[in-house]
Design an enzyme around this catalytic site. Structure first.
Site: not given
Length: 558
Positions: A163-164
């Site tokens: 996600v990051e």
């Protein structure tokens, strides 16, 4: 008996650089700036369409994720893994796929919510994205899993780097967050990530993973064991989430994550993680081919004990400098930090070879040295710049009590073993590659930063987009500018007098005796003002024979 197999690692590299200037901005302010920039990027994507898509990751921005810059280049490295073959039942039943090991330890509840559905649908429509992520994750995933298991934390957290940053240790955002776990400078320092001229722990896979575990543990405790609140705070800051909870309490509303008033990115952030966990846990149900990764350690951290030239370390390990640097992205320069850490991540099949070579090399032989005779006009600052090191290092090595040096004295200075372009993943070389990257249909100008310059002022002076200006120079829009720094600026028109049908070409003109700006301008049918801007020269300054000037010429007019 041994079981041998060959595993191919695809290591992400970055052709851009993330600056890390000092900042006294608080964590909350920096996160606020990052979310504001993300919102501005959404507006640009919605208004400018294809033009904005050339500069930003619009898919991420519109779906609610802070866009990060991803790798332009990959390094492929094969690793020979040797494991003892065991005949006992427990070893025979060993899980061979690392993702399978991860998903059997999931504990988060996946609720039926439109936000989760939206993110799940996106991942299911983009299987190639997960293939790229798995390639980037492969060298590091086993190490990260063991770290999280050791702390008895939910294994869903292993998915957070997807996600990051899409598991890219070189990733950076327009809000100055860097690394696989996307730490802004101040939060990185809070949780043990050293950041110096030589080294940035936010990009060091092991240091940033330990920092992320520490930060998530802290947040989980702050929010009384509520992991969704903790994850939301990891994205937007604990103060913002605490404020949203207090607001709902006053209004007698639910304080669960789904009911909180949070930024667009945070509202999508937690559902992204849950959607990934759901797909991994139910890949058969969704008919999704989640790429497998062997459940073996493919890399190992090795203690070096002192500063070492990365070219020498690569030679000892039988790797190229680029391969070594891709595994150790925390090192900004041509060598490790003289004050540590003294660790290198290596492919498991290269560790023994490296340790044998290292044991035969004394600390003083791990760097290349020059003996410099101080000349008139020399200063420690000039010498540090010339030899690509720091004033502190020169002072320390030569046991200087002050910054004063005398003409005729000799100084011993550590220097890179190879030419600097051999260290293609160092911060300087990544920045050079970013600035040299051709922008189709645009013309490249240079600007040397003067005292008082700001990104905002320069974007207006050259009539370019602020965020584009930052991206061209591997920076965030909020980064301060240091006097003397060279910026590149890409413009569609190099002169107000440039016609729509002009065919522009750049050339370098060498000033001759008797030349003046007026004479040169007349020769090439340009204006004096144009020449001044292209070369950042003052009309009051005399031209010197041999001086080189950049000139843009409309070939249809010559």
């Amino acid at each position: 008996m041994r079981v041998n197999f060959l595993s191919t690692l695809v290591l992400s590299t970055m052709l851009s650089a993330c600056q890390m200037p000092p900042s006294d901005t608080s964590d909350t302010q920096q996160l606020e700036q990052e979310h504001q920039i993300a919102e501005q990027i959404v507006v640009s994507c919605e208004q400018s369409g294809e033009q904005a898509a050339k500069l930003f990751d619009c898919d991420s921005a519109v779906s609610g994720t802070i866009p990060v810059t991803h790798p332009d280049e990959e390094v492929t490295l094969e690793v020979l893994v040797m494991e003892d073959e065991q005949t006992n039942e427990s070893e025979q039943a060993r899980v061979l796929d690392l993702w399978q090991r991860i998903r059997t330890q999931f504990s988060f509840e996946i609720i039926d919510d439109p936000r989760v559905d939206e993110q799940r649908d996106w991942y299911l429509r983009h299987p190639a994205y997960m293939e790229r992520v798995a390639k980037r994750a492969k060298p590091f995933l086993h190490l990260i899993v063991e770290q999280i298991e050791e702390q008895n934390m939910p294994l869903e957290l292993v998915l957070l780097p997807i996600v990051e940053s899409a598991f890219d240790p070189f990733a950076y955002s327009h809000g100055r967050a860097a690394g696989m776990w996307q730490f802004i400078p101040s939060t990185g320092k809070r949780f043990g990530m050293k950041q110096t001229w030589w080294y940035d722990g936010r990009r060091d896979v092991m240091a940033s993973t330990k920092g992320a575990i520490a930060y998530l543990t802290y947040l989980n405790k702050m929010f009384d064991g509520n992991w969704l609140h903790a994850l939301a705070a990891y994205n937007s800051g604990e103060g913002r989430v605490m404020g949203a909870i207090r607001k709902n309490k006053k209004l007698n509303k639910s304080t669960d994550f789904w009911s909180l008033d949070l930024p667009r990115e945070t509202r999508a952030y937690v559902p992204k993680l849950l959607a990934l966990a759901d797909i991994l846990n139910n890949s058969e149900k969704y008919n999704f081919n989640w790429p497998e990764i062997e459940n073996y350690a493919l890399t190992e951290s090795v203690s070096v004990g002192s500063q070492i030239d990365l070219a020498l370390a690569a030679e000892m390990a039988g790797l190229t400098v680029k391969e070594l640097h891709a595994l150790n992205p925390g090192y900004n320069r041509w060598a490790t930090d003289p004050d540590g850490p003294f660790e290198l991540l290596l492919p498991v099949d290269k560790v023994s070879q490296f340790q044998d070579a290292l044991a035969q090399t004394e600390s003083k032989e791990r760097l290349n040295w020059v003996r410099h005779k101080v000349k008139s006009g020399d200063s420690l600052l000039k010498l540090a710049d010339k030899y690509h090191t720091t004033v502190d290092i020169i002072s320390q090595v030569n046991e200087l009590r002050s910054n004063m040096i005398r003409q005729g004295d000799y100084l011993v200075i550590p220097v890179a073993l190879k030419s600097l372009d051999s260290y293609s993943l160092s911060q300087d070389q990544r920045l050079a590659a970013t600035q040299a990257k051709n922008r189709k249909g645009s013309f490249k100008l240079s600007h040397k930063v003067k005292s008082g310059d700001t990104m905002w002022d320069l974007s207006r002076e050259y009539k370019v987009n602020l965020r584009s200006l930052a991206k061209w120079n591997g920076m965030a829009p909020t980064d301060p500018l240091m006097p003397g720094k060279d910026l590149v600026i890409w413009v569609e028109k190099v002169s107000p007098n440039q016609t729509k049908n002009a065919i522009m070409r750049s050339l370098t003109y060498t000033v001759r005796s008797g030349d003046s700006l007026a004479r040169i301008a007349d020769k090439f049918k340009v204006t004096i003002t144009d020449i001044q801007q292209w070369n950042q020269i003052n009309i009051k300054n005399y031209l010197q024979p041999g001086q080189r000037l950049k000139i843009f010429v409309d070939v249809t007019r010559t």
